[in-house]
Enzyme design. Structure first.
Site, PDB file in Angstrom:
ATOM      1  N   CYS A  87      -3.133  28.002  42.954  1.00 29.03           N
ATOM      2  CA  CYS A  87      -3.126  28.101  44.413  1.00 29.03           C
ATOM      3  C   CYS A  87      -3.162  29.566  44.847  1.00 29.03           C
ATOM      4  O   CYS A  87      -4.172  30.233  44.682  1.00 29.03           O
ATOM      5  CB  CYS A  87      -1.910  27.340  44.969  1.00 29.03           C
ATOM      6  SG  CYS A  87      -2.031  27.009  46.731  1.00 29.03           S
ATOM      7  N   HIS A 195      -1.906  21.914  42.295  1.00 31.62           N
ATOM      8  CA  HIS A 195      -0.644  22.318  41.672  1.00 31.62           C
ATOM      9  C   HIS A 195      -0.263  21.395  40.519  1.00 31.62           C
ATOM     10  O   HIS A 195       0.432  20.398  40.744  1.00 31.62           O
ATOM     11  CB  HIS A 195       0.483  22.253  42.716  1.00 31.62           C
ATOM     12  CG  HIS A 195       0.458  23.353  43.721  1.00 31.62           C
ATOM     13  ND1 HIS A 195       1.178  24.515  43.565  1.00 31.62           N
ATOM     14  CD2 HIS A 195      -0.207  23.479  44.894  1.00 31.62           C
ATOM     15  CE1 HIS A 195       0.959  25.312  44.610  1.00 31.62           C
ATOM     16  NE2 HIS A 195       0.125  24.697  45.436  1.00 31.62           N
ATOM     17  N   GLU A 197       1.994  21.741  38.361  1.00 32.38           N
ATOM     18  CA  GLU A 197       3.462  21.658  38.179  1.00 32.38           C
ATOM     19  C   GLU A 197       4.079  20.610  39.102  1.00 32.38           C
ATOM     20  O   GLU A 197       5.188  20.152  38.870  1.00 32.38           O
ATOM     21  CB  GLU A 197       4.100  23.040  38.386  1.00 32.38           C
ATOM     22  CG  GLU A 197       4.293  23.482  39.829  1.00 32.38           C
ATOM     23  CD  GLU A 197       3.026  24.025  40.487  1.00 32.38           C
ATOM     24  OE1 GLU A 197       1.934  23.867  39.911  1.00 32.38           O
ATOM     25  OE2 GLU A 197       3.134  24.599  41.598  1.00 32.38           O
TER      26      GLU A 197
END
Lengths: 224, 83
Positions: A87, A195, A197
């Site tokens: 990002c 993302h 994660e």
């Protein structure tokens, strides 16, 4: 020996702890690396985490690019060290010239915070080596300036060299050629807007980011 | 000498400008029917010291290229006056 992954933090970064938690849940060591450190050692891979480095003033990533830590990150990347920008981290990598192109405001001018469907389109990168071409992944995006753009020659080179690693199935932000993530020529530097994660535990609604993080961990272990 | 550099940063021709397009669409609603295109940019006013106008220009061009504009998608036009 377990690998250690550094997670880069600028003033305004806000995804560093999510990244550390996701990486550690996969059995690797992760530690924060701060923007004002001119050097680092003992790290096998780097993640430039998402957020709003330096408030995104001027342009996302434009100020972060001149942080003291960037010289060390560039050296690490040039020596072949795995570097993934997520990002805002992708925006930093483009601004710094480690990746080509730029990220513009989304088509439609909306801040997009939603799940995105991605297709793995290349496995020749440190972030996708453990995935399969054609594999579909559901991973959230969370950005205002995520519309990837580059000149037509750069796009041709990215295609020819198999460097477009992830594409959106339903291009939500107007990125050229549906690009969600690209790699550098060596495949060791990767930037992506989604993302992984945030898709690393069933509790979060998706585990599809794990294959990407595992790829990075595999690359990190290979350098130890 | 002290100079004032106005650096106008705009998107390169051909680069999509969703902000400009949105404004261009809004203007006819206000009765500005003759508007057919809008491009959005930023202006920076930079005060700087240089030995002459030429040096001021090259300093402003350098900082515009290195930081103020992302030359992948933007270009900078510089106007310099004595401050």
């Amino acid at each position: 020996m377990a690998a250690t992954i550094g997670v880069v933090v600028y003033p305004g970064t806000n995804c560093e702890h999510d990244a550390v938690l996701a990486l550690e849940s996969l059995g690797v060591r992760a530690e924060l690396l701060f923007h004002d450190q001119r050097s680092f050692s003992g790290l096998d891979a780097l993640v430039i985490a998402g957020g709003f480095a330096h408030g995104d003033y001027l342009r996302p990533g434009a100020i972060a690019r001149f942080s003291p830590v960037m010289g060390a990150i560039e050296d690490f990347a040039r020596r072949g060290g795995p570097v993934v920008g997520i990002c805002n981290g992708f925006q930093v990598l483009c601004e710094s010239g480690l990746l080509p192109g730029a990220l513009q405001k989304n088509r439609g001018l909306r801040f997009l915070c939603q799940d995105s469907q991605l297709r793995v389109t290349s496995t020749s990168s440190v972030l996708t080596s453990q995935a399969t071409v054609g594999e579909l992944l559901s991973i959230p995006i969370n950005h205002f300036s995520g519309s990837y753009t580059c000149d037509i020659d750069t796009l041709r080179i990215l295609r020819e060299q198999d460097r477009i690693v992830l594409r959106y199935v339903d291009n939500p932000n107007g990125s050229i050629d549906d690009i969600a993530g690209i790699a550098n020529e060596m495949g060791n530097v990767v930037g992506l807007m989604p993302h992984p994660e945030r898709a690393s535990s069933a509790l979060l609604g998706s585990v599809d980011g794990i294959v990407l993080l595992r790829s990075l961990i595999t690359s990190a272990m290979a350098t130890t | 000498m002290r100079y004032l550099a106005h650096v106008d940063v705009t998107l390169r021709p051909g680069i999509a400008d969703p902000e400009g397009a949105t404004i261009a669409k809004a203007l006819p609603a206000l009765g500005f029917d003759s508007v057919h295109a809008v491009r959005v940019g930023k202006r920076f006013s930079v005060e700087l010291d240089a030995k002459d106008l030429h040096a001021a220009e090259s300093l402003a061009a350098s900082l515009a290229d290195r930081l103020l504009a992302n030359t992948v998608i933007e270009e900078a036009v510089i106007h310099i006056t004595e401050a």
